[in-house]
Scaffold this motif. Structure first.
Motif, PDB file in Angstrom:
ATOM      1  N   ASN A   1     -55.263  21.759 -67.142  1.00  0.00           N
ATOM      2  CA  ASN A   1     -55.742  20.746 -68.241  1.00  0.00           C
ATOM      3  C   ASN A   1     -55.498  19.457 -67.981  1.00  0.00           C
ATOM      4  O   ASN A   1     -56.070  18.529 -68.132  1.00  0.00           O
ATOM      5  N   ALA A   2     -54.275  19.268 -67.384  1.00  0.00           N
ATOM      6  CA  ALA A   2     -53.753  17.795 -67.092  1.00  0.00           C
ATOM      7  C   ALA A   2     -54.798  17.086 -66.082  1.00  0.00           C
ATOM      8  O   ALA A   2     -55.316  16.091 -66.435  1.00  0.00           O
ATOM      9  N   SER A   3     -55.364  17.835 -65.158  1.00  0.00           N
ATOM     10  CA  SER A   3     -56.031  17.487 -64.130  1.00  0.00           C
ATOM     11  C   SER A   3     -57.435  16.932 -64.761  1.00  0.00           C
ATOM     12  O   SER A   3     -58.084  16.087 -64.263  1.00  0.00           O
ATOM     13  N   ASP A   4     -57.986  18.063 -65.686  1.00  0.00           N
ATOM     14  CA  ASP A   4     -59.304  17.688 -66.206  1.00  0.00           C
ATOM     15  C   ASP A   4     -59.248  16.548 -67.022  1.00  0.00           C
ATOM     16  O   ASP A   4     -60.187  15.563 -66.904  1.00  0.00           O
ATOM     17  N   THR A   5     -58.129  16.253 -67.930  1.00  0.00           N
ATOM     18  CA  THR A   5     -58.091  14.977 -68.390  1.00  0.00           C
ATOM     19  C   THR A   5     -57.926  13.660 -67.754  1.00  0.00           C
ATOM     20  O   THR A   5     -58.578  12.906 -68.157  1.00  0.00           O
ATOM     21  N   LEU A   6     -57.260  13.853 -66.544  1.00  0.00           N
ATOM     22  CA  LEU A   6     -57.275  12.803 -65.560  1.00  0.00           C
ATOM     23  C   LEU A   6     -58.584  12.770 -64.823  1.00  0.00           C
ATOM     24  O   LEU A   6     -58.448  11.432 -64.080  1.00  0.00           O
ATOM     25  N   HIS A   7     -59.484  13.596 -65.062  1.00  0.00           N
ATOM     26  CA  HIS A   7     -60.685  13.215 -63.975  1.00  0.00           C
ATOM     27  C   HIS A   7     -60.350  13.302 -62.474  1.00  0.00           C
ATOM     28  O   HIS A   7     -60.641  12.858 -61.690  1.00  0.00           O
ATOM     29  N   ARG A   8     -59.133  14.152 -62.207  1.00  0.00           N
ATOM     30  CA  ARG A   8     -58.712  14.325 -60.811  1.00  0.00           C
ATOM     31  C   ARG A   8     -58.655  15.894 -60.436  1.00  0.00           C
ATOM     32  O   ARG A   8     -58.565  16.794 -61.346  1.00  0.00           O
ATOM     33  N   SER A   9     -58.473  16.058 -59.332  1.00  0.00           N
ATOM     34  CA  SER A   9     -58.603  17.605 -58.775  1.00  0.00           C
ATOM     35  C   SER A   9     -57.112  17.899 -59.065  1.00  0.00           C
ATOM     36  O   SER A   9     -56.028  17.026 -59.058  1.00  0.00           O
ATOM     37  N   GLN A  10     -56.674  19.286 -59.267  1.00  0.00           N
ATOM     38  CA  GLN A  10     -55.494  19.735 -59.462  1.00  0.00           C
ATOM     39  C   GLN A  10     -54.548  19.507 -58.308  1.00  0.00           C
ATOM     40  O   GLN A  10     -53.318  18.974 -58.423  1.00  0.00           O
ATOM     41  N   PRO A  11     -55.120  19.877 -56.980  1.00  0.00           N
ATOM     42  CA  PRO A  11     -54.229  19.416 -55.784  1.00  0.00           C
ATOM     43  C   PRO A  11     -53.904  17.951 -55.648  1.00  0.00           C
ATOM     44  O   PRO A  11     -52.831  17.707 -55.144  1.00  0.00           O
ATOM     45  N   GLY A  12     -54.708  17.181 -56.164  1.00  0.00           N
ATOM     46  CA  GLY A  12     -54.329  15.621 -56.052  1.00  0.00           C
ATOM     47  C   GLY A  12     -53.487  15.360 -56.805  1.00  0.00           C
ATOM     48  O   GLY A  12     -52.461  14.466 -56.520  1.00  0.00           O
ATOM     49  N   VAL A  13     -53.367  15.796 -58.109  1.00  0.00           N
ATOM     50  CA  VAL A  13     -52.426  15.544 -59.092  1.00  0.00           C
ATOM     51  C   VAL A  13     -50.975  15.967 -58.740  1.00  0.00           C
ATOM     52  O   VAL A  13     -50.016  15.468 -58.732  1.00  0.00           O
ATOM     53  N   SER A  14     -51.198  17.215 -58.063  1.00  0.00           N
ATOM     54  CA  SER A  14     -49.896  17.705 -57.701  1.00  0.00           C
ATOM     55  C   SER A  14     -49.235  16.921 -56.754  1.00  0.00           C
ATOM     56  O   SER A  14     -48.062  16.779 -56.534  1.00  0.00           O
ATOM     57  N   ARG A  15     -50.114  16.473 -55.546  1.00  0.00           N
ATOM     58  CA  ARG A  15     -49.719  15.772 -54.562  1.00  0.00           C
ATOM     59  C   ARG A  15     -49.217  14.520 -55.208  1.00  0.00           C
ATOM     60  O   ARG A  15     -47.900  13.948 -54.606  1.00  0.00           O
ATOM     61  N   TYR A  16     -49.542  13.640 -56.171  1.00  0.00           N
ATOM     62  CA  TYR A  16     -48.883  12.441 -56.775  1.00  0.00           C
ATOM     63  C   TYR A  16     -47.589  12.811 -57.268  1.00  0.00           C
ATOM     64  O   TYR A  16     -46.690  12.081 -57.208  1.00  0.00           O
ATOM     65  N   VAL A  17     -47.482  13.830 -57.972  1.00  0.00           N
ATOM     66  CA  VAL A  17     -46.085  14.315 -58.266  1.00  0.00           C
ATOM     67  C   VAL A  17     -45.251  14.768 -57.505  1.00  0.00           C
ATOM     68  O   VAL A  17     -43.985  14.139 -57.598  1.00  0.00           O
ATOM     69  N   ARG A  18     -45.582  15.410 -56.379  1.00  0.00           N
ATOM     70  CA  ARG A  18     -44.598  15.579 -55.102  1.00  0.00           C
ATOM     71  C   ARG A  18     -44.179  14.152 -54.526  1.00  0.00           C
ATOM     72  O   ARG A  18     -43.050  14.073 -54.301  1.00  0.00           O
ATOM     73  N   THR A  19     -45.095  13.264 -54.464  1.00  0.00           N
ATOM     74  CA  THR A  19     -44.850  12.121 -53.734  1.00  0.00           C
ATOM     75  C   THR A  19     -43.799  11.321 -54.691  1.00  0.00           C
ATOM     76  O   THR A  19     -42.864  10.749 -54.313  1.00  0.00           O
ATOM     77  N   LEU A  20     -44.033  11.415 -55.970  1.00  0.00           N
ATOM     78  CA  LEU A  20     -42.994  10.623 -56.784  1.00  0.00           C
ATOM     79  C   LEU A  20     -41.548  11.254 -56.649  1.00  0.00           C
ATOM     80  O   LEU A  20     -40.832  10.432 -56.700  1.00  0.00           O
ATOM     81  N   GLU A  21     -41.557  12.455 -56.787  1.00  0.00           N
ATOM     82  CA  GLU A  21     -40.316  13.212 -56.510  1.00  0.00           C
ATOM     83  C   GLU A  21     -39.433  12.860 -55.333  1.00  0.00           C
ATOM     84  O   GLU A  21     -38.323  12.507 -55.403  1.00  0.00           O
TER      85      GLU A  21
END
Length: 311
Positions: free
Chosen positions: A21-41
């Motif tokens: 759902n977060a990916s849909d709102t951000l208009h990004r792919s789910q793997p892309g959003v996951s990658r951004y979060v991992r990079t931040l961590e």
């Protein structure tokens, strides 16, 4: 770390940790959003989420603390963008000018009329007070510009640019003896009941100092912050008034007379003031130059630079 990473973090939490759902709102792919979060961590050196396989099930303690900061940073970024949009609209906004009654009534009307004609979308406010109040409003960011004499005591974070000098006059009823004198002295003035400015005004302090230096104690029967009030009581015969030369209009004040006494009192310098850390809109620079043509934007910016270097 980027604002985009923080935005993704907040979006995931806002969607109850549902990456889809977060990916849909951000208009990004789910793997892309996951990658951004991992990079931040990885950049922070700590995990933000408790995971069960590929699912996010909760925020860690670190994640909870960082989420609060992230929300504030995103809010501040939005505020900065809003300020940028406001300041890019060069012909609209707000301008607060702090000044005395004398300047609001007798000096500023032509400048204000010209300014409003040029900037009809700017909301202009006049705030009136004594020089110390005015300086404190500027230093505190409660007004953008000031037009007044210097305060009786120094105020920090203030830039004062001299404009012109005000001379002193005596106001009296037409038959008053002080008007018949060949040359007026301080001793002559001290013989009569006197009306003058309130003690918080710089002009009053300078007047009092000249009498003190001459060893005289004038009989001040009334003080006021408003020159029009002073003139009203002169017309009633309460006393003579020592006032700024700009307040006398022969047509409007036909029932009283004026006598120049600039030889008795030092002039009062009038300044345009602003805070050292202020950011002036383009129309504020124009207001200053309309009021005092010698204070161009280049001159004002030079004053800002000099103030910063002096700290």
């Amino acid at each position: 770390m980027t604002l985009q990473q923080l935005r993704y973090l907040c979006a995931i939490v806002d969607h109850d940790l549902n990456l889809s759902n977060a990916s849909d709102t951000l208009h990004r792919s789910q793997p892309g959003v996951s990658r951004y979060v991992r990079t931040l961590e990885d950049e922070l050196g700590t995990r933000l989420f408790v995971r069960s396989g590929k699912r996010l099930v909760a925020l860690t303690k670190a994640g909870e603390a960082i989420l609060g900061v992230a929300r504030r940073m995103l809010a501040d970024a939005g505020t900065i963008s809003q300020i940028g949009r406001e300041f890019s609209a060069k012909d609209e906004g707000d301008l607060t000018v702090a000044t005395t009654h004398t300047h609001a009534r007798y000096v500023l009307p032509k400048t204000i009329k010209a300014f409003i004609d040029r900037y009809p979308k700017v909301r202009l406010s006049l705030r009136q007070g004594n020089p110390t109040e005015i300086a404190e409003w500027i230093a505190a960011g409660e007004a953008d510009l000031s037009i007044a004499a210097e305060p009786l005591t120094p105020v920090r974070n203030l830039i004062l640019l001299p404009c012109y000098q005000l001379m002193r006059i005596v106001l009296a009823k037409p038959d008053h003896e002080v008007l018949q004198l060949k040359k007026v002295t301080l001793a002559d003035l001290a013989q009569h009941p006197m009306i003058t400015y309130d003690s918080l005004f710089t002009g009053r302090a300078k007047i009092a100092e000249e009498f003190r230096r001459a060893g005289l104690s004038p009989r001040i029967v009334m003080s006021a912050t408003d020159a029009d009030v002073m003139k009203t009581y002169v017309k009633m015969g309460i006393g003579i008034a020592i006032a700024a030369s700009i307040v006398y209009d022969p047509t409007l004040d036909a029932s009283i007379r004026m006598r120049d006494v600039s030889h008795l009192f030092p002039p009062n310098t009038i300044y345009v003031g602003m805070a050292k850390d202020s950011y002036l809109r383009s129309y504020a620079y124009d207001f200053i130059e309309m009021f005092e043509p010698s204070l161009t934007r280049k001159a004002v910016d030079a004053a800002f630079s000099a103030a910063i270097l002096s700290e």
